[in-house]
Scaffold this motif. Structure first.
Motif, mmCIF file in Angstrom:
data_model
loop_
_atom_site.group_PDB
_atom_site.id
_atom_site.type_symbol
_atom_site.label_atom_id
_atom_site.label_comp_id
_atom_site.label_asym_id
_atom_site.label_seq_id
_atom_site.Cartn_x
_atom_site.Cartn_y
_atom_site.Cartn_z
ATOM 1 N N GLY A 158 0.806 -1.218 0.000
ATOM 2 C CA GLY A 158 0.000 0.000 0.000
ATOM 3 C C GLY A 158 0.841 1.271 0.000
ATOM 4 N N LYS A 159 2.138 1.128 -0.076
ATOM 5 C CA LYS A 159 3.049 2.284 -0.082
ATOM 6 C C LYS A 159 3.427 2.624 -1.515
ATOM 7 C CE LYS A 159 4.112 2.196 4.471
ATOM 8 N NZ LYS A 159 4.099 3.258 5.399
ATOM 9 N N ASP A 160 3.370 3.923 -1.847
ATOM 10 C CA ASP A 160 3.718 4.340 -3.209
ATOM 11 C C ASP A 160 5.149 3.980 -3.578
ATOM 12 O OD1 ASP A 160 1.292 5.286 -4.069
ATOM 13 O OD2 ASP A 160 1.683 7.367 -3.481
ATOM 14 N N GLY A 161 6.063 4.156 -2.641
ATOM 15 C CA GLY A 161 7.464 3.832 -2.919
ATOM 16 C C GLY A 161 7.655 2.368 -3.242
ATOM 17 N N ALA A 162 6.949 1.504 -2.525
ATOM 18 C CA ALA A 162 7.048 0.068 -2.776
ATOM 19 C C ALA A 162 6.440 -0.278 -4.132
ATOM 20 C CB ALA A 162 6.345 -0.705 -1.664
ATOM 21 N N LEU A 163 5.319 0.347 -4.457
ATOM 22 C CA LEU A 163 4.689 0.104 -5.748
ATOM 23 C C LEU A 163 5.596 0.583 -6.886
ATOM 24 C CD1 LEU A 163 2.273 -0.905 -7.333
ATOM 25 C CD2 LEU A 163 1.249 1.347 -7.062
ATOM 26 N N ALA A 182 -3.817 -3.428 -8.148
ATOM 27 C CA ALA A 182 -4.466 -2.859 -9.329
ATOM 28 C C ALA A 182 -5.497 -1.772 -9.030
ATOM 29 C CB ALA A 182 -5.095 -3.960 -10.165
ATOM 30 N N LYS A 183 -5.867 -1.601 -7.766
ATOM 31 C CA LYS A 183 -6.767 -0.494 -7.442
ATOM 32 C C LYS A 183 -6.034 0.843 -7.550
ATOM 33 C CE LYS A 183 -9.880 -3.102 -4.546
ATOM 34 N NZ LYS A 183 -10.462 -3.308 -3.231
ATOM 35 N N ASN A 184 -4.723 0.771 -7.553
ATOM 36 C CA ASN A 184 -3.903 1.963 -7.721
ATOM 37 C C ASN A 184 -3.781 2.259 -9.223
ATOM 38 O OD1 ASN A 184 -1.279 3.369 -8.242
ATOM 39 N ND2 ASN A 184 -1.194 3.354 -6.008
ATOM 40 N N ARG A 185 -3.984 3.500 -9.587
ATOM 41 C CA ARG A 185 -3.963 3.870 -11.019
ATOM 42 C C ARG A 185 -2.605 3.602 -11.662
ATOM 43 N NH1 ARG A 185 -8.405 6.198 -12.574
ATOM 44 N NH2 ARG A 185 -7.806 7.535 -14.283
ATOM 45 N N LYS A 186 -1.525 3.830 -10.927
ATOM 46 C CA LYS A 186 -0.188 3.571 -11.491
ATOM 47 C C LYS A 186 -0.007 2.087 -11.794
ATOM 48 C CE LYS A 186 2.557 5.430 -8.409
ATOM 49 N NZ LYS A 186 3.707 6.019 -7.708
ATOM 50 N N ALA A 187 -0.496 1.241 -10.909
ATOM 51 C CA ALA A 187 -0.376 -0.205 -11.125
ATOM 52 C C ALA A 187 -1.203 -0.627 -12.337
ATOM 53 C CB ALA A 187 -0.823 -0.964 -9.881
#
Length: 168
Positions: free
Chosen positions: A101-106, A132-137
């Motif tokens: 859930g961390k942006d840096g990890a993603l 995949a709920k994250n737009r970047k992913a």
């Protein structure tokens, strides 16, 4: 209380008291199952252990606890083990990063989704499904459909189709 003192010991001294891979694996597994966030630093050190069982247990525990600020450390270990035939470890590590859930990890997972190694790209595509709920992913998964390696395109397509099934 006694329970608190056992958890405190397990999060710190148990790692140094463990002798051999089997005991380290047990300590790492217990730390994860008990969600001992205080053990995170010890677990990060174990991720680079030569024993695949120890390294895998440490990554699994970090997945349960949360990688916290350890994303960069895990990424460095993945970089060092590039070419390592331990596929299970690489999957576990990227899954742990993706589910943090961390942006840096993603960002680390996305970086591997764009690496030169097609096997790592395919593994990262599978891990991106978990975030995949994250737009970047989601964007990285869509980009995977245009990858030059057929295996990566296939994993990206399967990942996106699983997301569609879940949405239905």
């Amino acid at each position: 209380t006694r329970k608190a003192s056992v958890k405190s010991w397990l999060a710190s001294e148990a790692f140094s008291a463990a002798r051999g891979a089997a005991q380290l694996t047990v300590v790492a597994t217990l730390a994860g199952e008990l969600k001992l966030a205080d053990a995170r630093d010890q677990l990060v050190k174990l991720v680079s252990n030569r024993s695949p069982d120890v390294a895998g247990a440490a990554v699994e525990a970090l997945t349960m606890i949360g990688v916290g600020d350890a994303a960069d450390s895990i990424a460095k270990i993945l970089e060092r083990t590039r070419g390592n035939s331990n596929l299970k470890f690489r999957i576990q590590a990227l899954d742990a990063l993706a589910t943090s859930g961390k942006d840096g990890a993603l960002d680390v997972v996305i970086k591997f989704a764009r690496s030169k190694d097609p096997e790592m790209r395919a593994i990262a595509m599978g891990s991106l499904t978990l975030a995949a709920k994250n737009r970047k992913a989601l964007r990285a998964l869509l980009d995977g459909l245009n990858d030059k390696a057929p295996g990566v395109r296939s994993v990206a397509l399967r990942s996106l189709s699983r997301l569609r099934e879940k949405a239905m």
